[in-house]
Write a protein that holds these residues in place. Sequence first.
Motif, PDB file in Angstrom:
ATOM      1  N   HIS A  49       0.811  -1.126   0.191  1.00  0.00           N
ATOM      2  CA  HIS A  49      -0.298  -0.160   0.019  1.00  0.00           C
ATOM      3  C   HIS A  49       1.317   1.588   0.271  1.00  0.00           C
ATOM      4  CE1 HIS A  49      -3.528   1.825   2.251  1.00  0.00           C
ATOM      5  NE2 HIS A  49      -3.992   2.281   0.513  1.00  0.00           N
ATOM      6  N   HIS A 100      -2.909   9.306   1.237  1.00  0.00           N
ATOM      7  CA  HIS A 100      -2.554   8.665   1.473  1.00  0.00           C
ATOM      8  C   HIS A 100      -1.666   9.155   2.839  1.00  0.00           C
ATOM      9  CE1 HIS A 100      -4.251   6.389  -1.458  1.00  0.00           C
ATOM     10  NE2 HIS A 100      -4.128   5.070  -0.513  1.00  0.00           N
ATOM     11  N   TRP A 149     -13.137   6.510   0.354  1.00  0.00           N
ATOM     12  CA  TRP A 149     -12.407   6.611   1.269  1.00  0.00           C
ATOM     13  C   TRP A 149     -14.110   7.417   2.325  1.00  0.00           C
ATOM     14  CZ3 TRP A 149      -7.112   7.389   3.247  1.00  0.00           C
ATOM     15  CH2 TRP A 149      -6.579   7.722   1.776  1.00  0.00           C
ATOM     16  N   ASP A 186      -9.543   4.281   4.379  1.00  0.00           N
ATOM     17  CA  ASP A 186      -9.458   3.717   2.911  1.00  0.00           C
ATOM     18  C   ASP A 186     -10.076   2.556   2.769  1.00  0.00           C
ATOM     19  OD1 ASP A 186      -8.537   2.943  -0.081  1.00  0.00           O
ATOM     20  OD2 ASP A 186      -5.944   3.307   0.758  1.00  0.00           O
ATOM     21  N   HIS A 190      -7.381  -2.358  -1.958  1.00  0.00           N
ATOM     22  CA  HIS A 190      -5.533  -2.234  -1.910  1.00  0.00           C
ATOM     23  C   HIS A 190      -5.784  -2.391  -0.803  1.00  0.00           C
ATOM     24  CE1 HIS A 190      -5.236   1.870  -3.363  1.00  0.00           C
ATOM     25  NE2 HIS A 190      -5.344   1.405  -2.261  1.00  0.00           N
TER      26      HIS A 190
HETATM   27 MN   MN3 Z   1      -4.856   2.833  -0.749  1.00  0.00          MN
END
Ligand code: MN3
Length: 225
Positions: A49, A100, A149, A186, A190
């Motif tokens: 990630h 992120h 998100w 998130d 992934h």
């Molecule tokens: Mn992500």
Amino acid sequence: MKTKFLRNVLVMALAAGSFQAIGQFTQAPLPYAFDALEPHIDKATMEIHYGRHHKAYITNLNAALAGKPEEKMTPEALVKSITKETAPAVRNNGGGHWNHTFFWSIMAPGKGGMPSGALAAAITKDFGSFDEFKTKFKAAGTSRFGSGWAWLIVKDKKLMITSTPNQDNPLMPVADVQGEPILAVDVWEHAYYLKYQNKRPDYLDAFWNVVNWDKVAELYTAAVK
Ligand code: MN3
């Protein structure tokens, strides 16, 4: 001659992996080890990630903005400038970079538990109770279809829960609900698939064990000033 020398240095540095990204936007070190959030968020997920997904947003953002005035902006100023006319590569990768960096900052090992002080009081006031808040936040994460998100934001000095698709965020003028983010999760696959597969709700339950409420409280204090 000199140019060739510099280019060779750059090629060698790239080969040695000493650059995380070439360009204006760079990736800050992860503030804890890849395995620090185990068992709630596993090491392999964090490695991929942070090391591949987040890094790719930065690489792609730098490529999209190379030579343009926007490459001198801060990530926050950049996401606040996103409009419907912004190129998708800038919106997606700019959001991906900011989101992120923010996400890593609101998690920490050995945290979780409950908020305290003014933040705890505001959660009770605006959601009824901490448990009610957690239920609503989880619902925002589970009901976001596809990638995106869930957010806890401060809007007009009040707390609100919202969610965004893709790599949008509530700082973007294009967001349905705008405000100052103080917590995020998130929900792209992934972020959880290696450990939780299709069980996004289980990932969202585990997330509470790694929330850094001290950081969230700091962001809340700054947002209501
Ligand atoms: Mn992500």
